[in-house]
Scaffold this active site. Structure first.
Site, short mmCIF file in Angstrom:
data_model
loop_
_atom_site.label_atom_id
_atom_site.label_comp_id
_atom_site.label_asym_id
_atom_site.label_seq_id
_atom_site.Cartn_x
_atom_site.Cartn_y
_atom_site.Cartn_z
N TYR A 1 0.85 -1.19 0.00
CA TYR A 1 0.00 0.00 0.00
C TYR A 1 0.88 1.24 0.00
O TYR A 1 1.89 1.31 0.72
CB TYR A 1 -0.90 0.01 1.24
CG TYR A 1 -1.71 1.28 1.37
CD1 TYR A 1 -3.01 1.34 0.90
CD2 TYR A 1 -1.15 2.44 1.93
CE1 TYR A 1 -3.75 2.51 0.98
CE2 TYR A 1 -1.88 3.61 2.01
CZ TYR A 1 -3.17 3.64 1.55
OH TYR A 1 -3.90 4.81 1.62
N GLU B 1 -3.69 7.35 -3.87
CA GLU B 1 -3.55 6.04 -3.27
C GLU B 1 -3.24 4.99 -4.33
O GLU B 1 -3.87 4.99 -5.39
CB GLU B 1 -4.87 5.69 -2.58
CG GLU B 1 -4.75 4.69 -1.47
CD GLU B 1 -6.10 4.49 -0.78
OE1 GLU B 1 -6.21 4.85 0.41
OE2 GLU B 1 -7.04 3.97 -1.42
#
Ligand code: GDP
Ligand code: MN
Length: 381
Positions: free
Chosen positions: A103, A191
């Protein structure tokens, strides 16, 4: 303003962040061309393009291996509604074989007022869930905008979250490119989840999320192009075309007001009287017949609104004009079902109130009286 995955990936690509090869389709007849252009050997990922996350869990991300399977998936996906959005575009991508899911994100830390980098060696699930389940594998680096991304700070975090050392170089390069995008596009959130480690130990952005600052669009021509190529939300439409600041809420009092502070106060007073505001609607940037008409159309057609309160105070704005505009707007709309309570105060307010009363509407001088009346009418109608 949020971008679609395929738009965000185009931006990523242009900044040198590796993304899978992709092809956008709108219907299954385009699948053949898509597969030809992808020339994939490991299968295809089929991804619904909607402005909502968590598509994977609700059938918005599928894998397929033959052209028939891809067509069937595309057709099925077109019938889905995901997070309240209809699916009209679908991204076909080469399927990247996965070794690990990471991530990487940038957000603004509202307390520090700085961009913040978030990194985790456990990607693929929502960052909130990572924080809950694997807090030891989630790292945060506050960025001092005078220095940008400092390698040693990121390395320290990557070591702590247990990222394999051989990936550090690539990871930091992607961080730096993403940070450039963050600044160039005035993003409020970026993101990559998951950031995939493939079989060759290379990093690839399998998903892409970009949210940009609406208030910055006017000075970024690049953003305007991206915005024009997608549907606007009601809020964006009202802001762009009518300068109305609208926040949709779930109450029964359709509030039309002037000035952000006074609109907030009106919402508090409505709550004190036992009502609930159906929206925040600030008309102070567009005091015109068209502005009021659009504001009234929006609140009167909103589900659950049983009473409308128009609350305008003006110093420079002349209330005799506002009175006329309001009456004109209401007449033009013609079929407003809810009772309307109006409060006008400020320059030439007496004249304005007279106009409104003569047209047959409830009109008050004080805020408290108007709110009391609007809430009471909302209860009985
Ligand atoms: P989201 O659910 O809306 O966040 O959609 P994502 O694009 O993140 O996809 C959901 C999941 O599908 C990811 O977490 C991955 O596990 C998987 N996925 C997406 N793209 C690929 C890919 O190219 N290869 C593989 N193997 N899995 C993928
Ligand atoms: Mn994702």
């Amino acid at each position: 303003m949020r971008l679609y995955e395929y738009q965000a990936k185009e931006v990523f690509r242009s900044y040198g962040i590796p993304v899978p090869k992709g092809y956008l389709v709108e219907e299954k007849s385009q699948v053949g061309d898509g597969l030809k252009s992808l020339k994939t050997k490991d299968g295809v990922v089929i991804k619904a393009q909607v402005l909502a996350g968590g598509r994977g869990k609700v059938g918005g991300v599928k894998f397929a291996y033959t052209s028939d399977e891809v067509s069937t998936s595309v057709e099925h996906m077109k019938s889905l509604e995901i997070g309240g959005y209809k699916v009209s575009e679908i991204l076909l991508e080469e399927k990247v074989p996965v070794r690990q899911e990471l991530y990487l994100g940038f957000v603004i830390d509202a307390v520090l007022g700085t961009p913040t980098l978030l990194a985790s060696s456990r990607g693929g699930m929502e960052v909130e869930e990572i924080a809950r389940v694997f807090p030891q594998f989630l790292g945060k680096v506050d960025i001092d905008s005078a220095y940008g991304i400092l390698d040693y700070k990121v390395r320290e975090i990557l070591t702590r979250i247990g990222l394999p050392k051989n990936l550090f170089g690539q990871f930091i390069t992607i961080c730096k490119r993403l940070y450039e995008i963050f600044l160039d596009y005035e993003a409020i959130l970026l993101e990559i989840n998951p950031l995939i480690v493939n079989e060759e130990q290379n990093l690839v952005a399998a998903d892409a999320r970009m949210s940009l600052d609406d208030a910055a669009v006017f000075r970024r021509p690049k953003l305007k192009e991206l915005r024009d190529s997608r549907e606007k939300s009601l809020e964006e439409y009202l802001r762009d075309d009518y300068q109305l600041e609208f926040v949709n809420l779930e109450g029964n009092i359709g509030l039309v007001s002037g000035g952000a502070g006074m609109t907030m106060t009106a919402m508090d007073l409505i709550a004190l009287e036992g009502g609930t505001p159906a929206c925040f609607m600030d008309c102070s940037a567009n005091v015109s017949p068209e502005g009021y008409e659009m504001a009234l159309r929006t609140v009167s057609s909103k589900e659950g609104v049983s009473s409308i309160l128009v609350n305008i105070f003006g110093g420079l704005t002349r209330m005799d004009h506002v009175g006329e505009y309001l009456v004109e707007a209401i007449k033009k709309i013609g079929d407003i079902q809810q009772p309307i309570t109006i409060r006008l105060e400020g320059t030439n307010a007496e004249k304005g109130r007279k106009t409104v009363k003569e047209a047959g509407f409830q009109c008050y001088e004080t805020f408290e009286e108007a709110v009391k009346s609007a809430v009471a009418l909302g209860r009985s109608s």
